[in-house]
Design a protein around this motif. Structure first.
Motif, PDB file in Angstrom:
ATOM      1  N   SER A  57      -6.058  -4.322   6.282  1.00 40.34           N
ATOM      2  CA  SER A  57      -6.586  -3.128   5.622  1.00 40.34           C
ATOM      3  C   SER A  57      -6.453  -3.236   4.116  1.00 40.34           C
ATOM      4  O   SER A  57      -5.630  -3.993   3.597  1.00 40.34           O
ATOM      5  CB  SER A  57      -5.862  -1.868   6.120  1.00 40.34           C
ATOM      6  OG  SER A  57      -4.511  -1.881   5.719  1.00 40.34           O
ATOM      7  N   THR A 105       0.844  -1.187   0.000  1.00 38.64           N
ATOM      8  CA  THR A 105       0.000   0.000   0.000  1.00 38.64           C
ATOM      9  C   THR A 105       0.887   1.247   0.000  1.00 38.64           C
ATOM     10  O   THR A 105       1.986   1.241   0.550  1.00 38.64           O
ATOM     11  CB  THR A 105      -0.947   0.040   1.208  1.00 38.64           C
ATOM     12  OG1 THR A 105      -0.179   0.107   2.425  1.00 38.64           O
ATOM     13  CG2 THR A 105      -1.829  -1.193   1.238  1.00 38.64           C
ATOM     14  N   PHE A 115     -13.165  -6.521   5.648  1.00 39.16           N
ATOM     15  CA  PHE A 115     -12.153  -5.569   6.119  1.00 39.16           C
ATOM     16  C   PHE A 115     -12.745  -4.575   7.115  1.00 39.16           C
ATOM     17  O   PHE A 115     -13.832  -4.037   6.904  1.00 39.16           O
ATOM     18  CB  PHE A 115     -11.549  -4.792   4.938  1.00 39.16           C
ATOM     19  CG  PHE A 115     -10.618  -5.609   4.102  1.00 39.16           C
ATOM     20  CD1 PHE A 115      -9.321  -5.839   4.521  1.00 39.16           C
ATOM     21  CD2 PHE A 115     -11.044  -6.156   2.907  1.00 39.16           C
ATOM     22  CE1 PHE A 115      -8.453  -6.601   3.746  1.00 39.16           C
ATOM     23  CE2 PHE A 115     -10.191  -6.914   2.131  1.00 39.16           C
ATOM     24  CZ  PHE A 115      -8.890  -7.131   2.559  1.00 39.16           C
ATOM     25  N   ARG A 116     -12.006  -4.343   8.182  1.00 36.53           N
ATOM     26  CA  ARG A 116     -12.397  -3.316   9.141  1.00 36.53           C
ATOM     27  C   ARG A 116     -11.892  -1.936   8.713  1.00 36.53           C
ATOM     28  O   ARG A 116     -12.495  -0.919   9.038  1.00 36.53           O
ATOM     29  CB  ARG A 116     -11.847  -3.647  10.526  1.00 36.53           C
ATOM     30  CG  ARG A 116     -12.469  -4.900  11.157  1.00 36.53           C
ATOM     31  CD  ARG A 116     -11.933  -5.104  12.554  1.00 36.53           C
ATOM     32  NE  ARG A 116     -12.538  -6.275  13.187  1.00 36.53           N
ATOM     33  CZ  ARG A 116     -12.242  -6.679  14.420  1.00 36.53           C
ATOM     34  NH1 ARG A 116     -11.332  -6.002  15.122  1.00 36.53           N
ATOM     35  NH2 ARG A 116     -12.828  -7.741  14.925  1.00 36.53           N
ATOM     36  N   VAL A 117     -10.774  -1.938   8.014  1.00 33.37           N
ATOM     37  CA  VAL A 117     -10.173  -0.666   7.579  1.00 33.37           C
ATOM     38  C   VAL A 117     -10.128  -0.629   6.062  1.00 33.37           C
ATOM     39  O   VAL A 117      -9.485  -1.473   5.435  1.00 33.37           O
ATOM     40  CB  VAL A 117      -8.748  -0.498   8.147  1.00 33.37           C
ATOM     41  CG1 VAL A 117      -8.159   0.839   7.683  1.00 33.37           C
ATOM     42  CG2 VAL A 117      -8.760  -0.591   9.660  1.00 33.37           C
ATOM     43  N   ILE A 118     -10.824   0.335   5.481  1.00 28.77           N
ATOM     44  CA  ILE A 118     -10.816   0.529   4.031  1.00 28.77           C
ATOM     45  C   ILE A 118     -10.422   1.977   3.746  1.00 28.77           C
ATOM     46  O   ILE A 118     -11.107   2.908   4.168  1.00 28.77           O
ATOM     47  CB  ILE A 118     -12.195   0.236   3.414  1.00 28.77           C
ATOM     48  CG1 ILE A 118     -12.612  -1.210   3.677  1.00 28.77           C
ATOM     49  CG2 ILE A 118     -12.168   0.514   1.909  1.00 28.77           C
ATOM     50  CD1 ILE A 118     -14.001  -1.551   3.170  1.00 28.77           C
ATOM     51  N   HIS A 119      -9.318   2.140   3.051  1.00 31.08           N
ATOM     52  CA  HIS A 119      -8.887   3.482   2.647  1.00 31.08           C
ATOM     53  C   HIS A 119      -9.336   3.693   1.216  1.00 31.08           C
ATOM     54  O   HIS A 119      -8.761   3.111   0.282  1.00 31.08           O
ATOM     55  CB  HIS A 119      -7.365   3.618   2.772  1.00 31.08           C
ATOM     56  CG  HIS A 119      -6.841   3.399   4.155  1.00 31.08           C
ATOM     57  ND1 HIS A 119      -6.980   4.338   5.152  1.00 31.08           N
ATOM     58  CD2 HIS A 119      -6.197   2.339   4.705  1.00 31.08           C
ATOM     59  CE1 HIS A 119      -6.424   3.879   6.264  1.00 31.08           C
ATOM     60  NE2 HIS A 119      -5.955   2.674   6.010  1.00 31.08           N
TER      61      HIS A 119
END
Length: 217
Positions: free
Chosen positions: A180, A100, A205-209
């Motif tokens: 993520s 990422t 997913f708990r974290v998505i950017h």
């Protein structure tokens, strides 16, 4: 030990002869064997090249690096991140799906997993000379097994996005790192941006950017 003045002249000559940094404004000062570099260069790679010259010379005890990276044109962090992702994607030896990219004030941060120390160094190397990059923070870890899992999950999400009729004209990238996911690229409408995020969310997913850009915004 080489006298300060002689050492200073050696460094200046060496810098002038290197085409990577010869056009940059770099000042050299040597006192008691301690070398201080000052000035402004246009890329992180040129800064590294200048310091490299000093590290290879004998007769020094310490290097003080005060060189500032200041690109000629101001490039947005979003543009730098997009260029970095495209560069990684184009390189055949980098598993980009498990890396990422984020940028803040021109400093690029790489996160995720790679299979080897060589791939870790390579990922950083291909980013260093991009326009606007002031520095690279390489937080990649070496774990071949996790890299394969993240890359496979990334490809599964990419497939799910490609199968969505509304997103077939979009240009999207997916990168998974641990728990993520980062979504980037371009879509026609902001609703498509939200759609892409909802599809990624289905994978738990708990974290998505979501860094996807809507061309109508």
């Amino acid at each position: 030990m080489i006298p300060d003045r002689e050492l200073e002249n050696q460094i200046k000559t060496s810098v002038v002869e290197d085409t990577r940094v010869s056009s940059q404004h770099i000042e050299v000062d040597v006192r008691d064997g301690v070398i201080t570099l000052r000035g402004t260069v246009q890329s992180h790679r040129r800064k590294l090249a200048a310091v490299e010259h000093v590290s290879l010379l004998e007769g020094r005890r310490q290097i003080v690096d005060r060189i500032v990276v200041a690109p000629v044109a101001i490039i947005s962090d979003a543009r730098i991140s997009e260029d970095a992702r495209a560069t990684l994607e184009a390189h055949p030896d980098v598993t980009k799906e498990a890396i990422t990219v984020s940028t803040r004030d021109g400093v690029v941060t790489l996160r995720g997993t790679v299979a080897s120390q060589w791939e870790r160094a390579l990922a950083e190397d291909v980013i260093q000379d991009l326009r606007g990059v002031r520095a690279v923070r390489n937080w990649l870890t070496i774990d071949a097994g996790e890299q394969l899992e993240d890359a496979a999950l990334s490809r599964n999400i990419q497939t799910a996005l490609n199968l969505q009729a509304a997103l077939r004209e979009a240009t999207l990238r997916v990168a998974v790192s641990g728990g993520s996911v980062v979504l980037s690229g371009y879509v026609a409408m902001c609703q498509h941006r939200e759609l892409a995020e909802s599809i990624a969310a289905r994978f738990g997913f708990r974290v998505i950017h979501n860094e996807i850009v809507s061309l109508t915004e």
